[in-house]
Design a protein around this motif. Sequence first.
Motif, PDB file in Angstrom:
ATOM      1  N   VAL A 113      12.985  33.528  -1.312  1.00  0.00           N
ATOM      2  CA  VAL A 113      11.677  34.169  -1.128  1.00  0.00           C
ATOM      3  C   VAL A 113      11.164  34.601  -2.492  1.00  0.00           C
ATOM      4  CG1 VAL A 113      10.549  36.278  -0.263  1.00  0.00           C
ATOM      5  CG2 VAL A 113      12.046  34.950   1.241  1.00  0.00           C
ATOM      6  N   TYR A 147       6.347  35.105  -0.080  1.00  0.00           N
ATOM      7  CA  TYR A 147       6.353  33.865   0.694  1.00  0.00           C
ATOM      8  C   TYR A 147       7.685  33.158   0.452  1.00  0.00           C
ATOM      9  CZ  TYR A 147       5.710  31.168  -3.566  1.00  0.00           C
ATOM     10  OH  TYR A 147       5.906  30.611  -4.804  1.00  0.00           O
ATOM     11  N   HIS A 148       7.992  32.194   1.300  1.00  0.00           N
ATOM     12  CA  HIS A 148       9.222  31.431   1.129  1.00  0.00           C
ATOM     13  C   HIS A 148       9.020  30.271   0.169  1.00  0.00           C
ATOM     14  CE1 HIS A 148      10.454  33.531   4.847  1.00  0.00           C
ATOM     15  NE2 HIS A 148      11.656  33.387   4.350  1.00  0.00           N
ATOM     16  N   GLY A 149       9.967  30.128  -0.749  1.00  0.00           N
ATOM     17  CA  GLY A 149       9.983  28.964  -1.634  1.00  0.00           C
ATOM     18  C   GLY A 149      11.054  27.982  -1.185  1.00  0.00           C
ATOM     19  N   ARG A 150      11.256  26.940  -1.975  1.00  0.00           N
ATOM     20  CA  ARG A 150      12.213  25.889  -1.605  1.00  0.00           C
ATOM     21  C   ARG A 150      13.582  26.195  -2.211  1.00  0.00           C
ATOM     22  NH1 ARG A 150      11.775  21.498   1.115  1.00  0.00           N
ATOM     23  NH2 ARG A 150      13.305  19.842   0.896  1.00  0.00           N
TER      24      ARG A 150
ATOM     25  N   ASP B 111      16.374  23.451   3.965  1.00  0.00           N
ATOM     26  CA  ASP B 111      15.024  24.020   3.882  1.00  0.00           C
ATOM     27  C   ASP B 111      14.242  23.680   5.138  1.00  0.00           C
ATOM     28  OD1 ASP B 111      14.341  25.464   1.351  1.00  0.00           O
ATOM     29  OD2 ASP B 111      15.293  23.696   0.491  1.00  0.00           O
ATOM     30  N   TYR B 147       3.840  24.581   4.345  1.00  0.00           N
ATOM     31  CA  TYR B 147       4.445  25.694   3.607  1.00  0.00           C
ATOM     32  C   TYR B 147       5.900  25.813   4.037  1.00  0.00           C
ATOM     33  CZ  TYR B 147       4.394  28.540   7.819  1.00  0.00           C
ATOM     34  OH  TYR B 147       4.645  28.998   9.084  1.00  0.00           O
ATOM     35  N   HIS B 148       6.680  26.548   3.255  1.00  0.00           N
ATOM     36  CA  HIS B 148       8.080  26.764   3.604  1.00  0.00           C
ATOM     37  C   HIS B 148       8.228  27.940   4.566  1.00  0.00           C
ATOM     38  CE1 HIS B 148       8.849  24.257   0.020  1.00  0.00           C
ATOM     39  NE2 HIS B 148       9.937  23.926   0.671  1.00  0.00           N
ATOM     40  N   GLY B 149       9.034  27.729   5.603  1.00  0.00           N
ATOM     41  CA  GLY B 149       9.392  28.801   6.514  1.00  0.00           C
ATOM     42  C   GLY B 149      10.820  29.266   6.234  1.00  0.00           C
ATOM     43  N   ARG B 150      11.315  30.172   7.067  1.00  0.00           N
ATOM     44  CA  ARG B 150      12.650  30.745   6.861  1.00  0.00           C
ATOM     45  C   ARG B 150      13.697  29.935   7.627  1.00  0.00           C
ATOM     46  NH1 ARG B 150      14.326  34.847   4.212  1.00  0.00           N
ATOM     47  NH2 ARG B 150      16.351  35.779   4.665  1.00  0.00           N
ATOM     48  N   LEU B 234      -0.712  34.261  -0.303  1.00  0.00           N
ATOM     49  CA  LEU B 234       0.469  33.404  -0.436  1.00  0.00           C
ATOM     50  C   LEU B 234       0.931  32.769   0.874  1.00  0.00           C
ATOM     51  CD1 LEU B 234       2.550  35.376  -3.119  1.00  0.00           C
ATOM     52  CD2 LEU B 234       0.784  33.642  -3.430  1.00  0.00           C
ATOM     53  N   GLY B 235       0.164  32.957   1.955  1.00  0.00           N
ATOM     54  CA  GLY B 235       0.480  32.251   3.191  1.00  0.00           C
ATOM     55  C   GLY B 235       1.275  33.085   4.178  1.00  0.00           C
ATOM     56  N   PRO B 236       1.596  32.515   5.353  1.00  0.00           N
ATOM     57  CA  PRO B 236       2.321  33.241   6.396  1.00  0.00           C
ATOM     58  C   PRO B 236       3.735  33.589   5.944  1.00  0.00           C
ATOM     59  CG  PRO B 236       1.373  31.181   7.231  1.00  0.00           C
ATOM     60  CD  PRO B 236       1.281  31.137   5.744  1.00  0.00           C
ATOM     61  N   PHE B 237       4.221  34.737   6.354  1.00  0.00           N
ATOM     62  CA  PHE B 237       5.551  35.199   5.923  1.00  0.00           C
ATOM     63  C   PHE B 237       6.225  35.878   7.121  1.00  0.00           C
ATOM     64  CE2 PHE B 237       7.756  38.316   2.737  1.00  0.00           C
ATOM     65  CZ  PHE B 237       8.889  37.540   2.729  1.00  0.00           C
TER      66      PHE B 237
END
Lengths: 397, 397
Positions: A113, A147-150, B111, B147-150, B234-237
């Motif tokens: 993150v 936000y989440h990164g890779r 990921d 986008y990247h999620g968790r 920065l998008g959804p988190f």
Amino acid sequence: MTGGGRGGASRVAIPEDSLFGPENLPYGVFAPAAGGYRVGARLGDTVLDLAALLDDPIFFRADLNALLATGPTRWREVRDRVRELAETALPVHAQHPLHAVRMKLPIRIGDYVDFYASIDHATNLGRLFRPDTEPLLPNWRHLPVGYHGRAGTVVVSDTPVVRPKGQRRTDSGATDFGPSRSLDIEAELGFVVGTGSVLGVPVTVDEFTEHVFGVGLVNDWSARDIQAWEYQPLGPFLGKSFTTSLSAWITPLDALADARVPLPTQTPAPLPYLRGSDDHGLDIDLTVRWNDEVVAHPPYARMYWSPAQMLAHLTANGASVRPGDLYASGTISGPAPDQRGSFIELSWGGTQPVTVGGEIRAFLADGDRVRITATAPGTAGRPIGLGEVGGLILPAR
Amino acid sequence: MTGGGRGGASRVAIPEDSLFGPENLPYGVFAPAAGGYRVGARLGDTVLDLAALLDDPIFFRADLNALLATGPTRWREVRDRVRELAETALPVHAQHPLHAVRMKLPIRIGDYVDFYASIDHATNLGRLFRPDTEPLLPNWRHLPVGYHGRAGTVVVSDTPVVRPKGQRRTDSGATDFGPSRSLDIEAELGFVVGTGSVLGVPVTVDEFTEHVFGVGLVNDWSARDIQAWEYQPLGPFLGKSFTTSLSAWITPLDALADARVPLPTQTPAPLPYLRGSDDHGLDIDLTVRWNDEVVAHPPYARMYWSPAQMLAHLTANGASVRPGDLYASGTISGPAPDQRGSFIELSWGGTQPVTVGGEIRAFLADGDRVRITATAPGTAGRPIGLGEVGGLILPAR
């Protein structure tokens, strides 16, 4: 396995001005000239082989995750034991010169993150991207935006960075695809989660030190042209995901006990879930070198949101953390022009190019090198080092 | 280990109307009443124990990742072998009734990326959130927005979902923290990466089937109030990261060979890196049940961006993928009101509440259950099932 062994024993010689004395002792994963990866601690310019010195399988591993998962009691026992050993003669085969070992990514990262916790950075980017409006968005002072990164493209320091290609909008309003023309850095601090948490149960601000093991340096390389075109409405994606660099050495929080500083005043007061009884910032000074020239001194002590607030926010919805999760602070910038932790800020969106090694630059050229280092007040009354994170830019493929 | 063993052998009885005949054979990870987790394949209402039937350690595991990493040649060999076995008498100890096994998350996810590939969904959300402007943002038709999620909070189907708490802005303009008041679903398809790729080297559209193993159903639970306040810039988190549900069964791409359909016309024509010689969509029909009442039939065939385009875009900047990475399509919605894959669309932002079981609802109440299923044309001239993804809403803690 302590004592004896091949080649006798000796005390580790620590250079007088070393930033890596026995009060520091960061952890990393190394391989000696002959042999596989295992866990080590840095003492001066020597790597101590913890797999050889301590009788515990958690060190016979190519990542720190097993150590991370043991929790704060064991972290402290290990640290105390290594400090004791550092005062004694150690088997020569358990000591390796730093320049003779290979380092790898120290952590098997679960989720990564990235936050946005510097008010100066957020304000600068607001001014650059939205010049006609209030620079800080309405939510910024209410919660640590992130936000989440890779995770899968986090690499260890000194891994070369291939210039990313991507889609951008051109000045004429068309789109094209090609090598990024505005490759940038983001100088950040990364926090490594040790103890995991349970899905559905938030980690409070006061539980920070129960869960976070230590700190590394992060360079969150950014392609501004790709990012600008893609990021609405779901946030940054390919402008960031090509590579993120992490230092090879992770400094335990206990080494930073004397680096604690009060947080800047937070206005408005945060909601209760973001408050703790003993919350603090960290007095860590970064140095950014662009082709060996110092271009910035970002001050971590200026960060608006604390590391504990970031973790509490990250888990406030019940999201769990795992050993090896990494969350980074976002770009560290101070109020002065030479305290900015990204080149888009240093060059003010490319309008005020920087002179580096006699050349005019706004963003990174192929062949450029960036190196970020940091120091903090140590517990022995002298500064400690936080290792470094470096990278060389290779041309797009 | 084939043949013989305890209790003799028999052929698996497959119900006549089963969606899980030998042309389907999805993979999952199960534990029988006595014994640990291992890899299985579903045939009718029976789970075949592949660890017992096939002499390969990749099946003696609690995730599919080792199978995923073997690559398409081995995937096909395994599938062919299991289809052969399905026609023969099998040891009874290698057959387990579906209702008697426990299922777990089938993949150790690296990921997790979520796309936004339905033009009807993106248009609906644009109309709801930005009523005075063009609903599709300028980049939407040029690239698959994602986008990247968790990854660490992806759970297997039927794991209960604890209502998240979070920070939102109230009608008066203040902020507060509490249980989400607009808990929603997103009915999606998830693509499971098998073969990994090399950092710096994109995966082309035409390489899709070399890298993607199969398909699962995803419910990307969403807290709209949390999301609305946090997501700029920065998008959804946290509005998403509390839980994402994945079906227990992963359908291999080969089972979907007859589900291929042409893509909708893409205007403007995508840039060359998003074009392939044989790209296609998938004719998969989803059904969303809210407390056992069918409320939507989202049609995957309408998706604007193809699964291969999503992967090519995800890696266009050189980002690598790993076995076990998961990327999802984003909410699947069609143009008709009963084809909408989220409740914010079905209830039009809460302004047109839905009647479910005699009760008026806009979003999820505690105790509600959601179940998403799907079918596709199979290779035997009859439909196949894609398993299901379900969840029960528990009150906030």
